[in-house]
Design an enzyme around this catalytic site. Structure first.
Site, PDB file in Angstrom:
ATOM      1  N   HIS A  14       5.285  -2.884  -2.519  1.00  0.00           N
ATOM      2  CA  HIS A  14       6.438  -2.583  -3.382  1.00  0.00           C
ATOM      3  C   HIS A  14       5.834  -2.563  -4.782  1.00  0.00           C
ATOM      4  O   HIS A  14       5.233  -3.569  -5.206  1.00  0.00           O
ATOM      5  CB  HIS A  14       7.498  -3.679  -3.235  1.00  0.00           C
ATOM      6  CG  HIS A  14       8.743  -3.497  -4.064  1.00  0.00           C
ATOM      7  ND1 HIS A  14      10.028  -3.547  -3.525  1.00  0.00           N
ATOM      8  CD2 HIS A  14       8.917  -3.280  -5.399  1.00  0.00           C
ATOM      9  CE1 HIS A  14      10.932  -3.387  -4.491  1.00  0.00           C
ATOM     10  NE2 HIS A  14      10.270  -3.222  -5.648  1.00  0.00           N
ATOM     11  N   HIS A  61       4.387  -2.977  -8.201  1.00  0.00           N
ATOM     12  CA  HIS A  61       4.464  -4.105  -9.129  1.00  0.00           C
ATOM     13  C   HIS A  61       3.328  -4.024 -10.122  1.00  0.00           C
ATOM     14  O   HIS A  61       2.226  -3.580  -9.793  1.00  0.00           O
ATOM     15  CB  HIS A  61       4.423  -5.449  -8.391  1.00  0.00           C
ATOM     16  CG  HIS A  61       3.263  -5.603  -7.462  1.00  0.00           C
ATOM     17  ND1 HIS A  61       3.239  -5.001  -6.220  1.00  0.00           N
ATOM     18  CD2 HIS A  61       2.090  -6.267  -7.588  1.00  0.00           C
ATOM     19  CE1 HIS A  61       2.098  -5.308  -5.614  1.00  0.00           C
ATOM     20  NE2 HIS A  61       1.370  -6.062  -6.433  1.00  0.00           N
ATOM     21  N   HIS A 121      13.021   0.287  -4.125  1.00  0.00           N
ATOM     22  CA  HIS A 121      11.720   0.236  -3.452  1.00  0.00           C
ATOM     23  C   HIS A 121      10.922   1.525  -3.635  1.00  0.00           C
ATOM     24  O   HIS A 121      11.364   2.604  -3.266  1.00  0.00           O
ATOM     25  CB  HIS A 121      11.889  -0.025  -1.949  1.00  0.00           C
ATOM     26  CG  HIS A 121      10.567  -0.203  -1.261  1.00  0.00           C
ATOM     27  ND1 HIS A 121      10.013  -1.434  -1.028  1.00  0.00           N
ATOM     28  CD2 HIS A 121       9.663   0.699  -0.809  1.00  0.00           C
ATOM     29  CE1 HIS A 121       8.840  -1.290  -0.459  1.00  0.00           C
ATOM     30  NE2 HIS A 121       8.601   0.000  -0.303  1.00  0.00           N
TER      31      HIS A 121
HETATM   32  P1  DGP Z   1      -1.279  -7.294  -5.338  1.00  0.00           P
HETATM   33  O1  DGP Z   1      -2.552  -7.892  -4.818  1.00  0.00           O
HETATM   34  O2  DGP Z   1      -1.505  -6.414  -6.577  1.00  0.00           O
HETATM   35  O3  DGP Z   1      -0.481  -6.580  -4.274  1.00  0.00           O
HETATM   36  O4  DGP Z   1      -0.429  -8.534  -5.836  1.00  0.00           O
HETATM   37  C1  DGP Z   1       0.582  -9.139  -5.091  1.00  0.00           C
HETATM   38  C2  DGP Z   1       0.950 -10.406  -5.803  1.00  0.00           C
HETATM   39  O5  DGP Z   1       2.202 -10.807  -5.314  1.00  0.00           O
HETATM   40  C3  DGP Z   1      -0.018 -11.569  -5.556  1.00  0.00           C
HETATM   41  O6  DGP Z   1      -0.581 -11.964  -6.798  1.00  0.00           O
HETATM   42  C4  DGP Z   1       0.848 -12.674  -4.996  1.00  0.00           C
HETATM   43  C5  DGP Z   1       2.262 -12.198  -5.283  1.00  0.00           C
HETATM   44  N1  DGP Z   1       3.252 -12.526  -4.266  1.00  0.00           N
HETATM   45  C6  DGP Z   1       3.191 -12.239  -2.951  1.00  0.00           C
HETATM   46  N2  DGP Z   1       4.311 -12.665  -2.328  1.00  0.00           N
HETATM   47  C7  DGP Z   1       5.090 -13.233  -3.277  1.00  0.00           C
HETATM   48  C8  DGP Z   1       6.367 -13.846  -3.257  1.00  0.00           C
HETATM   49  O7  DGP Z   1       7.018 -13.972  -2.234  1.00  0.00           O
HETATM   50  N3  DGP Z   1       6.851 -14.310  -4.447  1.00  0.00           N
HETATM   51  C9  DGP Z   1       6.146 -14.181  -5.614  1.00  0.00           C
HETATM   52  N4  DGP Z   1       6.710 -14.675  -6.710  1.00  0.00           N
HETATM   53  N5  DGP Z   1       4.946 -13.591  -5.667  1.00  0.00           N
HETATM   54  C10 DGP Z   1       4.423 -13.130  -4.512  1.00  0.00           C
END
Ligand code: DGP
Length: 133
Positions: free
Chosen positions: A97, A99, A46
């Site tokens: 987190h 990404h 993390h």
């Molecule tokens: P950001 O807006 O840059 O923080 O993008 C977060 C992304 O994470 C958003 O496009 C949706 C995705 N997301 C949120 N929760 C989950 C989850 O539980 N699983 C998956 N696969 N994606 C998720």
């Protein structure tokens, strides 16, 4: 970290739509996709975002981003990608987190990334660069 959804995916407490995995990173499909194969790449450990991640971890993340793009190009023929990260409260970061998004782009898709441009800022560039000294 407890209560972190991406830690739960990294630790397989929740099942990711897994694309690729390396020793330290995971690539999985985004649950709210902007395009087909919209993919997220995370370190398993993390870190909140770009402000606290150590460079070696970023190198691992970058390696997996590269592998995902290679995979999609080889298997699916995708030839265009936008790769981006949101870091901090005034970006669009919604999951704290680190990404990176891999967004495949397709001819004629309607995604508009550069809706706002500020060409008037160019004349302020000398002062802006001075502030970095
Ligand atoms: P950001 O807006 O840059 O923080 O993008 C977060 C992304 O994470 C958003 O496009 C949706 C995705 N997301 C949120 N929760 C989950 C989850 O539980 N699983 C998956 N696969 N994606 C998720």
């Amino acid at each position: 970290m407890e209560n972190c959804i991406f830690c739960a995916l990294a630790e397989k407490r929740l099942k990711p739509w897994l694309v690729l995995e390396s020793d330290n990173c995971l690539a999985f499909l985004d649950s709210n996709p902007v395009a087909p194969y919209h993919t997220l790449v995370i370190p398993k450990a993390h870190f909140d975002n770009m402000l606290d991640v150590p460079v070696p971890v970023l190198q691992d993340v970058t390696e997996l981003i590269h592998q995902v793009c290679q995979l999609y190009t080889q298997k699916l023929g995708i030839d265009s990608y936008q790769i981006f990260n949101n870091s901090g409260p005034h970006s669009a970061q919604t999951v704290n987190h680190l990404h990176f998004h891999i967004l495949p782009r397709f001819e004629g898709d309607a995604i508009k990334f550069y809706a706002t441009r500020m060409p008037e800022l160019v004349k302020q560039y000398p002062e802006m660069l001075d502030k970095l000294k």
